[in-house]
Design an enzyme around this catalytic site. Structure first.
Site, PDB file in Angstrom:
ATOM      1  CG  PHE A 120     118.620 107.559  15.138  1.00 19.18           C
ATOM      2  CD1 PHE A 120     117.231 107.722  15.149  1.00 19.18           C
ATOM      3  CD2 PHE A 120     119.190 106.470  16.028  1.00 19.18           C
ATOM      4  CE1 PHE A 120     116.355 106.948  15.809  1.00 19.18           C
ATOM      5  CE2 PHE A 120     118.290 105.645  16.701  1.00 19.18           C
ATOM      6  CZ  PHE A 120     116.647 105.940  16.809  1.00 19.18           C
ATOM      7  CE  LYS A 121     116.672 106.292  19.485  1.00 19.45           C
ATOM      8  NZ  LYS A 121     117.015 105.757  20.997  1.00 19.45           N
ATOM      9  CG  ASP A 122     121.428 114.473  18.618  1.00 12.60           C
ATOM     10  OD1 ASP A 122     121.268 114.754  19.943  1.00 12.60           O
ATOM     11  OD2 ASP A 122     122.802 113.818  18.394  1.00 12.60           O
TER      12      ASP A 122
END
Length: 553
Positions: A120-122
């Site tokens: 999800f950090k993308d």
């Protein structure tokens, strides 16, 4: 003529009261306030027309939301659209964050792992990488010297300047418990005038996560394996940001969720998930309330959900799902924020150091959740306003409260109990639950048995809590649980949980070809002691080498 002057939601302050009225560019490039606080907008904008966004694409929705926080006088709308388009064109899923229907009882899963690093950090770090590049290119227009890649353009020559200034070279330093590091590297690799240095706890990230980081051999990427925990890595990063010498010499930038742009980018997927649910569920319509369940360690992901609700998104509750490192769950239960509530003693009578437990969900193995400070500022401000203080006085009071709490945390390992009215206000939005290690593994197994869906261990923490919440609230309340990482990143846990399942083959069903190739790639990593001074010297040396390389390129 419409004014382009920044609104109150486009000006920023520090949670500890030391800064007010800062620009978005300053906040992005600085990351952490000089007083040790975190940046927030002066106010959260109300999205009065949010329901009209329901049919927008992900990129169009991001533009609507970002525009409320970024003044067009800082980033013109067409430039902002370009940054957004570049950021989300790298995702494997057409709708960026697909919503999967996991069970018939109104349980949905928001898949946030379709970006380049499979986490999800993308969603935030692809944006932040392009944002850094945009701001640095603009800042360095007409500058030569250290890090120079081109001659001064005619604009500078026309200005009459005798000697162009040195270029601004940003040294991005981040701590990771696994996913932030690879997402930051994928967002910043090869960017002009940027060095990226990622600290991870040696031996405490998954093998795939480590390979994702250490097999990136771009010149401007550097990995440091710290002999300690994630909290130690995070403390080193904060110490460097708090050190005037480091800031002066390195022009530090932050990629951890202490950088407000990370929170801003993550607001988008709460709105997008809500509208996706309205499209998928025949019993849910725009205007209904939904319950979000977010597995969290550093509190950044769920804080974005809090911003979404303050902007107007209808949420029944935001549910904090923790693993056995449960400081957040304990806070919502007791009102105390304590790293180690039980002071265990060594054989000689001394108090044992705070222990961060190892769990199947290592990205959540955190004792101090940095972004919780931002929420505490809001709760303190709202309490001050309820007592009759005006807006300026409420903000000042909130800064004083946060400073006192976090001085106590640093000195004693905790603070609280907080005022009961403040806690009640927080509980009106948040709920929480804790998931044990065996429960995490069992949920991976049972979910596969029931649906053939393979969860990663962090998402399994969320699904465990979501099922308990459904049992309490009834199936008429729609739940969206956030799936934060691809299961291939945690092969040992997933394979162990599903090893007895007939026909299951991890390599064929789960592992992407990209991950299979890691074994043949060279790695580059430096092991370093748990000392911020030693890390600082390594970072300085690496940044100097990058600047020399750029100058000769």
């Amino acid at each position: 003529m419409t004014s382009t002057a920044p609104t109150e939601s486009q000006k920023f302050l520090s949670t500890r009261g030391g800064d007010y009225g800062l620009s978005f560019e300053t906040v992005v490039l600085k990351g952490l306030a000089a007083d040790g606080g975190l940046f927030l907008p002066h106010e959260v904008p109300i999205a009065h027309d949010w329901q009209s966004w329901k049919d927008l694409s992900y990129a169009e929705l991001a533009f609507k939301i970002f525009s409320l926080y970024i003044s067009p006088s800082e980033i013109p709308p067409e430039d902002l659209k370009g940054i957004i388009e570049r950021s989300y064109s790298t995702f494997r899923a057409e709708d960026v964050v697909p919503l999967a229907h996991l069970q018939d009882d109104n349980l949905y899963l928001l898949e946030l792992f379709h970006g380049p690093s499979y986490s999800f950090k993308d969603c935030a770090l692809q944006f932040l990488g392009n944002l850094f590049e945009y701001l640095l290119v603009r800042k360095n227009q007409g500058k030569v010297g250290k890090g120079a890649r081109f001659e001064a353009p005619s604009l500078l020559q026309r200005s009459g300047a005798d000697q162009p200034a040195d270029r601004h070279h940003l040294t991005v330093v981040g701590a990771t418990s696994g996913d932030t590091g690879s997402a930051a590297i994928y967002g910043l690799r090869g960017k002009k005038d940027v060095s990226v240095v990622i600290l991870h706890p040696k031996g405490r990230v998954s093998p795939i996560q480590e390979a994702q980081m250490t097999t990136c051999t771009d010149r401007n990427v550097h990995n440091l394996a710290v002999t300690g925990t994630f909290d130690d890595c995070q403390d080193i990063v904060k110490a460097m940001f708090g050190d005037p010498d480091s800031n002066q010499a390195l022009k530090l930038g932050a990629v951890n969720s202490i950088n407000f742009s990370r929170i801003l980018a993550q607001i988008v997927f709460y709105f997008y998930a809500y509208f996706s649910l309205a499209r998928k569920s025949p019993t849910f319509k725009v205007g209904d309330k939904v319950r979000f369940v977010t597995p969290t360690g550093n509190f950044g992901n769920i804080l974005a959900g809090y911003f979404a609700t303050k902007m107007g998104l209808p949420a029944d509750k935001l549910v904090v799902a923790t693993n056995e490192n449960d400081i957040l769950h304990r806070f919502w239960t007791t009102g105390r924020y304590e790293k180690n509530p039980v002071q265990e003693q060594n054989a000689d009578g001394s108090v044992k150091a705070d222990a961060c437990k190892e769990t199947p969900s290592p990205a959540m193995d955190i004792l101090v959740s940095s972004n919780f400070e931002r929420l505490m500022w809001f709760l303190a401000k709202e309490q001050a306003a309820a007592a009759g203080m005006d807006d300026a006085s409420s903000k000042k009071k909130a800064g004083e409260e946060v400073l006192a709490w976090y001085q106590s945390l640093k000195a004693t390992g905790g603070f609280g109990p907080v005022d009961k009215d403040l806690l009640a206000n927080g509980r009106s939005t948040f709920d929480s639950d804790r998931v044990s290690n065996p429960e995490t593994v069992e949920t991976i197994k049972s979910c596969y048995q029931e649906t053939k869906y393979v969860l990663d261990p962090h998402s399994a923490v969320g699904v465990t809590v979501a099922k308990r919440s459904l049992a309490k609230t009834g199936s008429n309340v729609h739940h969206i649980s956030l799936s934060t990482a691809h299961p291939a990143k945690f092969s040992e846990v997933v394979e162990s949980a599903l090893k007895g399942e007939a026909g299951f083959n991890f390599d064929e069903q789960v592992l992407p070809d990209e991950f299979k190739a890691f074994a043949q790639k060279e790695t580059r990593v430096t092991t370093v002691e748990n000392s911020w001074e030693k890390v600082r010297e390594i970072v300085k040396r690496q940044a100097e080498e990058d600047i020399k390389a750029e100058s000769s390129a």
